[in-house]
Design a protein around this motif. Sequence first.
Motif, PDB file in Angstrom:
ATOM      1  N   ALA A  45      -3.367  21.807   0.277  1.00 41.62           N
ATOM      2  CA  ALA A  45      -3.477  20.404  -0.155  1.00 41.62           C
ATOM      3  C   ALA A  45      -2.290  19.633   0.400  1.00 41.62           C
ATOM      4  N   LYS A  46      -2.517  18.357   0.729  1.00 45.31           N
ATOM      5  CA  LYS A  46      -1.468  17.537   1.336  1.00 45.31           C
ATOM      6  C   LYS A  46      -1.082  16.393   0.390  1.00 45.31           C
ATOM      7  N   PHE A  47       0.200  16.324   0.064  1.00 43.76           N
ATOM      8  CA  PHE A  47       0.733  15.246  -0.761  1.00 43.76           C
ATOM      9  C   PHE A  47       1.645  14.395   0.111  1.00 43.76           C
ATOM     10  N   ASP A  48       1.510  13.068   0.006  1.00 48.79           N
ATOM     11  CA  ASP A  48       2.238  12.113   0.829  1.00 48.79           C
ATOM     12  C   ASP A  48       3.747  12.257   0.654  1.00 48.79           C
ATOM     13  N   LYS A  49       4.448  12.497   1.750  1.00 48.09           N
ATOM     14  CA  LYS A  49       5.905  12.609   1.697  1.00 48.09           C
ATOM     15  C   LYS A  49       6.584  11.342   2.224  1.00 48.09           C
ATOM     16  N   THR A  50       5.804  10.336   2.618  1.00 49.63           N
ATOM     17  CA  THR A  50       6.406   9.074   3.028  1.00 49.63           C
ATOM     18  C   THR A  50       6.894   8.298   1.811  1.00 49.63           C
ATOM     19  N   PHE A  51       6.119   8.352   0.721  1.00 51.52           N
ATOM     20  CA  PHE A  51       6.528   7.759  -0.561  1.00 51.52           C
ATOM     21  C   PHE A  51       6.236   8.781  -1.658  1.00 51.52           C
ATOM     22  N   PRO A  52       7.004   9.865  -1.692  1.00 50.98           N
ATOM     23  CA  PRO A  52       6.697  10.959  -2.613  1.00 50.98           C
ATOM     24  C   PRO A  52       6.798  10.600  -4.089  1.00 50.98           C
ATOM     25  N   ARG A  53       7.654   9.644  -4.438  1.00 51.05           N
ATOM     26  CA  ARG A  53       7.760   9.236  -5.851  1.00 51.05           C
ATOM     27  C   ARG A  53       6.474   8.597  -6.351  1.00 51.05           C
ATOM     28  N   GLY A  54       5.586   8.221  -5.450  1.00 53.40           N
ATOM     29  CA  GLY A  54       4.328   7.589  -5.829  1.00 53.40           C
ATOM     30  C   GLY A  54       3.214   8.572  -6.142  1.00 53.40           C
ATOM     31  N   ILE A  55       3.482   9.870  -6.084  1.00 57.11           N
ATOM     32  CA  ILE A  55       2.467  10.885  -6.355  1.00 57.11           C
ATOM     33  C   ILE A  55       2.618  11.371  -7.794  1.00 57.11           C
ATOM     34  N   HIS A  56       1.536  11.263  -8.578  1.00 56.07           N
ATOM     35  CA  HIS A  56       1.536  11.686  -9.980  1.00 56.07           C
ATOM     36  C   HIS A  56       0.271  12.515 -10.228  1.00 56.07           C
ATOM     37  N   LEU A  70      -2.536  10.183  -0.849  1.00 56.48           N
ATOM     38  CA  LEU A  70      -1.634   9.245  -0.180  1.00 56.48           C
ATOM     39  C   LEU A  70      -1.025   8.249  -1.160  1.00 56.48           C
ATOM     40  N   ALA A  71       0.204   7.836  -0.869  1.00 57.13           N
ATOM     41  CA  ALA A  71       0.867   6.814  -1.680  1.00 57.13           C
ATOM     42  C   ALA A  71       1.458   5.722  -0.798  1.00 57.13           C
ATOM     43  N   HIS A  72       1.098   5.713   0.472  1.00 63.77           N
ATOM     44  CA  HIS A  72       1.584   4.658   1.362  1.00 63.77           C
ATOM     45  C   HIS A  72       0.503   4.283   2.366  1.00 63.77           C
ATOM     46  N   ASP A  73       0.611   3.059   2.870  1.00 63.17           N
ATOM     47  CA  ASP A  73      -0.299   2.554   3.894  1.00 63.17           C
ATOM     48  C   ASP A  73       0.568   1.843   4.925  1.00 63.17           C
ATOM     49  N   MET A  74       0.777   2.473   6.056  1.00 64.60           N
ATOM     50  CA  MET A  74       1.659   1.911   7.083  1.00 64.60           C
ATOM     51  C   MET A  74       1.112   0.614   7.673  1.00 64.60           C
ATOM     52  N   THR A  75      -0.212   0.452   7.749  1.00 62.87           N
ATOM     53  CA  THR A  75      -0.782  -0.743   8.366  1.00 62.87           C
ATOM     54  C   THR A  75      -0.483  -1.997   7.564  1.00 62.87           C
ATOM     55  N   ARG A  76      -0.351  -1.840   6.248  1.00 60.82           N
ATOM     56  CA  ARG A  76      -0.059  -2.990   5.385  1.00 60.82           C
ATOM     57  C   ARG A  76       1.351  -2.936   4.813  1.00 60.82           C
ATOM     58  N   ALA A  77       2.156  -1.990   5.291  1.00 60.09           N
ATOM     59  CA  ALA A  77       3.520  -1.788   4.789  1.00 60.09           C
ATOM     60  C   ALA A  77       3.525  -1.712   3.266  1.00 60.09           C
ATOM     61  N   LYS A  78       2.611  -0.895   2.748  1.00 60.29           N
ATOM     62  CA  LYS A  78       2.425  -0.801   1.303  1.00 60.29           C
ATOM     63  C   LYS A  78       2.827   0.583   0.811  1.00 60.29           C
ATOM     64  N   LYS A  79       3.670   0.608  -0.216  1.00 58.16           N
ATOM     65  CA  LYS A  79       4.022   1.844  -0.905  1.00 58.16           C
ATOM     66  C   LYS A  79       3.661   1.634  -2.363  1.00 58.16           C
ATOM     67  N   THR A  80       2.790   2.480  -2.884  1.00 58.98           N
ATOM     68  CA  THR A  80       2.308   2.297  -4.246  1.00 58.98           C
ATOM     69  C   THR A  80       2.027   3.642  -4.896  1.00 58.98           C
ATOM     70  N   HIS A  81       1.841   3.650  -6.183  1.00 57.61           N
ATOM     71  CA  HIS A  81       1.649   4.880  -6.932  1.00 57.61           C
ATOM     72  C   HIS A  81       0.176   5.288  -6.970  1.00 57.61           C
ATOM     73  N   THR A  82      -0.068   6.562  -6.723  1.00 54.76           N
ATOM     74  CA  THR A  82      -1.395   7.146  -6.790  1.00 54.76           C
ATOM     75  C   THR A  82      -1.364   8.166  -7.916  1.00 54.76           C
ATOM     76  N   ARG A  83      -2.295   8.018  -8.862  1.00 55.10           N
ATOM     77  CA  ARG A  83      -2.273   8.849 -10.070  1.00 55.10           C
ATOM     78  C   ARG A  83      -3.553   9.654 -10.230  1.00 55.10           C
ATOM     79  N   ILE A  84      -3.371  10.921 -10.558  1.00 51.45           N
ATOM     80  CA  ILE A  84      -4.479  11.798 -10.918  1.00 51.45           C
ATOM     81  C   ILE A  84      -4.257  12.119 -12.389  1.00 51.45           C
ATOM     82  N   GLY A  85      -5.248  11.816 -13.222  1.00 52.72           N
ATOM     83  CA  GLY A  85      -5.117  11.990 -14.661  1.00 52.72           C
ATOM     84  C   GLY A  85      -5.122  13.442 -15.104  1.00 52.72           C
TER      85      GLY A  85
END
Length: 153
Positions: A45-56, A70-85
Amino acid sequence: MPTPPGRSLNKLRWLRRSLVGTKRLVYNRVWGMDIHPTATFSLSAKFDKTFPRGIHVGERSYVALEAIVLAHDMTRAKKTHTRIGRHCFIGAGAILLPGVTVGDGSIVAAGAVVTKDVPPASIVAGSPAKVIRSGITVGPYGRLRKEQPAPTA
């Protein structure tokens, strides 16, 4: 090479648990991810290491073979949190895009591309992922429980 009859790889489960535990420890302590101690994942499994604090990843959830979170989008310069409940299952090869939340007790089908939040107690599939069933009941690691028949009046 197939396993000979009468022999099983279950004897090596301790090794897999140890490897996953070590990898989880590195993800949490070194990379700053938030993966619950009871959550587990495939070693591929691959977890985003560009914005690792955004992985939950919540308790007793499972991220399967080759899934990407993923927790980042380079095309939109977006770093955000991705959550799995809690009590979720993320199928093999699924992709969770940045900023999505998978609700508690949900299942993401193999190969699904999740572009929007997944409601709790749902199954999503497809590209883009759509709800194909809701109101499900799951156990630990997103194991679908047999549905109880509706009571008759």
